[in-house]
Design a protein around this motif. Structure first.
Motif, PDB file in Angstrom:
ATOM      1  N   PRO A 105     -25.539 -15.100   1.768  1.00  0.00           N
ATOM      2  CA  PRO A 105     -26.537 -15.865   2.760  1.00  0.00           C
ATOM      3  C   PRO A 105     -27.907 -15.595   2.084  1.00  0.00           C
ATOM      4  CG  PRO A 105     -25.667 -13.516   3.727  1.00  0.00           C
ATOM      5  CD  PRO A 105     -24.764 -13.947   2.418  1.00  0.00           C
ATOM      6  N   ILE A 157     -29.985 -21.721  11.313  1.00  0.00           N
ATOM      7  CA  ILE A 157     -29.997 -20.388  11.665  1.00  0.00           C
ATOM      8  C   ILE A 157     -29.659 -19.579  10.680  1.00  0.00           C
ATOM      9  CG2 ILE A 157     -29.942 -20.638  14.305  1.00  0.00           C
ATOM     10  CD1 ILE A 157     -27.105 -19.653  14.209  1.00  0.00           C
ATOM     11  N   TYR A 158     -28.612 -20.099   9.668  1.00  0.00           N
ATOM     12  CA  TYR A 158     -27.667 -19.418   8.688  1.00  0.00           C
ATOM     13  C   TYR A 158     -27.535 -20.284   7.553  1.00  0.00           C
ATOM     14  CZ  TYR A 158     -24.346 -15.894   7.085  1.00  0.00           C
ATOM     15  OH  TYR A 158     -23.816 -14.919   6.330  1.00  0.00           O
ATOM     16  N   GLN A 159     -28.159 -19.737   6.399  1.00  0.00           N
ATOM     17  CA  GLN A 159     -27.738 -20.640   5.172  1.00  0.00           C
ATOM     18  C   GLN A 159     -27.418 -19.696   4.164  1.00  0.00           C
ATOM     19  OE1 GLN A 159     -31.771 -22.672   3.980  1.00  0.00           O
ATOM     20  NE2 GLN A 159     -32.280 -23.162   6.400  1.00  0.00           N
ATOM     21  N   TYR A 160     -26.685 -20.237   3.091  1.00  0.00           N
ATOM     22  CA  TYR A 160     -25.948 -19.508   2.419  1.00  0.00           C
ATOM     23  C   TYR A 160     -25.430 -20.414   1.094  1.00  0.00           C
ATOM     24  CZ  TYR A 160     -21.636 -22.083   4.163  1.00  0.00           C
ATOM     25  OH  TYR A 160     -20.988 -23.014   4.636  1.00  0.00           O
ATOM     26  N   ASN A 197     -31.105 -15.674   7.304  1.00  0.00           N
ATOM     27  CA  ASN A 197     -30.262 -15.257   8.672  1.00  0.00           C
ATOM     28  C   ASN A 197     -31.330 -14.996   9.618  1.00  0.00           C
ATOM     29  OD1 ASN A 197     -28.872 -13.819  10.677  1.00  0.00           O
ATOM     30  ND2 ASN A 197     -27.571 -12.794   9.015  1.00  0.00           N
ATOM     31  N   ARG A 198     -31.347 -15.981  10.612  1.00  0.00           N
ATOM     32  CA  ARG A 198     -32.228 -16.082  11.700  1.00  0.00           C
ATOM     33  C   ARG A 198     -32.315 -14.658  12.458  1.00  0.00           C
ATOM     34  NH1 ARG A 198     -33.866 -20.128  15.207  1.00  0.00           N
ATOM     35  NH2 ARG A 198     -33.729 -21.397  13.234  1.00  0.00           N
ATOM     36  N   SER A 199     -31.189 -13.931  12.684  1.00  0.00           N
ATOM     37  CA  SER A 199     -31.372 -12.541  13.412  1.00  0.00           C
ATOM     38  C   SER A 199     -32.138 -11.590  12.583  1.00  0.00           C
ATOM     39  CB  SER A 199     -29.839 -12.095  13.408  1.00  0.00           C
ATOM     40  OG  SER A 199     -29.176 -11.746  12.240  1.00  0.00           O
ATOM     41  N   GLU A 200     -32.173 -11.844  11.540  1.00  0.00           N
ATOM     42  CA  GLU A 200     -33.229 -10.624  10.555  1.00  0.00           C
ATOM     43  C   GLU A 200     -34.489 -11.155  11.116  1.00  0.00           C
ATOM     44  OE1 GLU A 200     -32.210 -10.979   6.395  1.00  0.00           O
ATOM     45  OE2 GLU A 200     -30.344 -10.248   6.626  1.00  0.00           O
ATOM     46  N   THR A 223     -25.630 -15.665  15.328  1.00  0.00           N
ATOM     47  CA  THR A 223     -25.883 -15.147  14.123  1.00  0.00           C
ATOM     48  C   THR A 223     -24.867 -13.974  14.001  1.00  0.00           C
ATOM     49  OG1 THR A 223     -27.902 -14.190  14.527  1.00  0.00           O
ATOM     50  CG2 THR A 223     -27.949 -16.185  13.377  1.00  0.00           C
ATOM     51  N   LEU A 227     -21.465 -15.345  13.394  1.00  0.00           N
ATOM     52  CA  LEU A 227     -21.206 -15.921  12.089  1.00  0.00           C
ATOM     53  C   LEU A 227     -21.041 -14.899  11.082  1.00  0.00           C
ATOM     54  CD1 LEU A 227     -23.981 -18.832  11.836  1.00  0.00           C
ATOM     55  CD2 LEU A 227     -21.523 -18.925  11.210  1.00  0.00           C
ATOM     56  N   GLU A 228     -21.811 -13.900  11.259  1.00  0.00           N
ATOM     57  CA  GLU A 228     -21.645 -12.797  10.301  1.00  0.00           C
ATOM     58  C   GLU A 228     -20.199 -12.053  10.364  1.00  0.00           C
ATOM     59  OE1 GLU A 228     -24.794 -10.116  11.467  1.00  0.00           O
ATOM     60  OE2 GLU A 228     -26.141 -11.256  10.397  1.00  0.00           O
TER      61      GLU A 228
END
Length: 346
Positions: free
Chosen positions: A326, A140-143, A329-332, A304, A307-308
């Motif tokens: 990032p 769900i979150y890659q950076y 971001n799955r939330s976007e 997410t 996470l932010e």
């Protein structure tokens, strides 16, 4: 029938108002707590068992690791399917349970069998472990760790990987709904002792002697305590290696009353294990990054957001010139999907 409903509603006004109010409250509560994701997760109820054995070929992995695990797992009830993959240095066994079996119960059953089969697999070949409770849609979150202009010479790929593993990864752990933080790219920092065969032969020293000396001289020990009058003084011996010079000064043996140090028979340096790939971004060369894996069934939008918040705190802990950037971001994606649905409905 319809007239009866209207007549009942007119006579029982208070009941209708209260029922409507409760339905509104329930709808608002469901809207706020209902897990929302961009795509449905249709992964079946499964538990994966992975065993890493870097020295074995696929044939030996199948015979010595995969097959014993499959036999042990076949004794578990409510199992629909068992499949496996044996590759060079890796064994992956997937046990698929019926949907009615709770996830934690399934993992408990698998863990019991792992403890049983662990005695059949030699310890030097690897230890079977269960994979985290996540799915293929859990990323769900890659950076990536971005280096500011002017600091490129200060942070190389090994230093960035060290920052990722020891600062970013540890600080992002412990967030509700996150089961694992995976690191990618860079060079995994190691302390290498490159022995010189001619020096070992001339001093009649074996590789085992060097290995044993390094193991014995890299630990802290306790010496109980000393009592004096009404006080107790605790004794503590510090022997952990902290830098390359500490390794160089370790005594391997004595020859003619003269100590032989590691620096006399080997070169001590920083190194990294062999890599099978690298991570790049936007064609700007190699980079270092990570992926946050979400717990199966968790609310991607809520996770997410947490996470932010944590990433904002981590930014303040990073060395000067390094930041977390990032790129997924799955939330976007969830918010864009919700906007599309609202626009189409309206």
């Amino acid at each position: 029938m319809f007239k009866k409903i209207v007549r009942f509603s007119i006579r029982k006004k208070l009941f209708v108002v209260l029922t409507t109010l409760f339905l509104m409250i329930g709808g608002i509560y469901s809207m706020l707590t209902l897990p929302i994701d961009a795509v449905p997760d249709i992964t079946n109820n499964q538990v994966q068992i992975v065993t890493v054995s870097p020295t074995l070929a696929p044939q030996e992995v199948e015979q010595l690791i995969t097959f014993p695990i499959e036999v042990a797992m076949s004794n578990i009830m409510n199992v629909e399917e068992i499949r496996s993959v044996s590759r060079f240095g890796l064994s992956l066994v997937t046990v698929v349970f019926k949907e009615s079996v709770p996830t934690l119960d399934a993992r408990q059953l698998v863990n019991e069998q792992i403890q049983t089969v662990a005695g059949e697999i030699p310890s030097e070949l690897g230890v079977p472990e269960m994979m985290p409770i996540t799915t293929g849609l859990g990323e769900i979150y890659q950076y990536v760790l971005k280096v500011a202009p002017g600091y490129e010479d200060k942070y190389d790929a090994m230093e960035l990987r060290t920052i990722q593993d020891w600062i970013v990864k540890r600080q992002l752990s412990g967030i509700p709904g996150i089961v694992e933080i995976n690191s990618f790219g860079g060079y995994l920092k190691q302390y290498e002792v490159a022995v010189e065969p001619d020096a070992l032969y001339s001093l009649n020293i074996t590789i085992s002697d060097v290995y044993d000396a390094l193991s014995r001289n890299n630990q802290n020990t306790g010496g109980s305590y000393i009592e004096k009058v009404n006080r107790a003084y605790y004794i503590r011996s510090e022997g952990m290696i902290t830098d390359l010079k500490d390794i160089e000064q370790i005594v391997v043996t004595n020859r003619g009353g003269i100590p032989v140090h590691v620096s006399d028979i080997a070169k001590v340096r920083y190194g990294a294990p062999k890599r099978f790939g690298a991570m790049t971004k936007d064609g700007e060369g190699e980079c270092v990054g990570g992926i946050a894996m979400m717990l199966k069934g968790a609310n991607a939008n809520v996770v997410t957001q947490e996470l932010e918040k944590r990433v904002a705190k981590v930014q303040k802990m990073l060395p000067e010139g390094v930041s977390v950037e990032p790129y997924l971001n799955r939330s976007e994606l969830v918010n864009r999907n919700i906007s599309t649905v609202i626009r189409n409905l309206v």
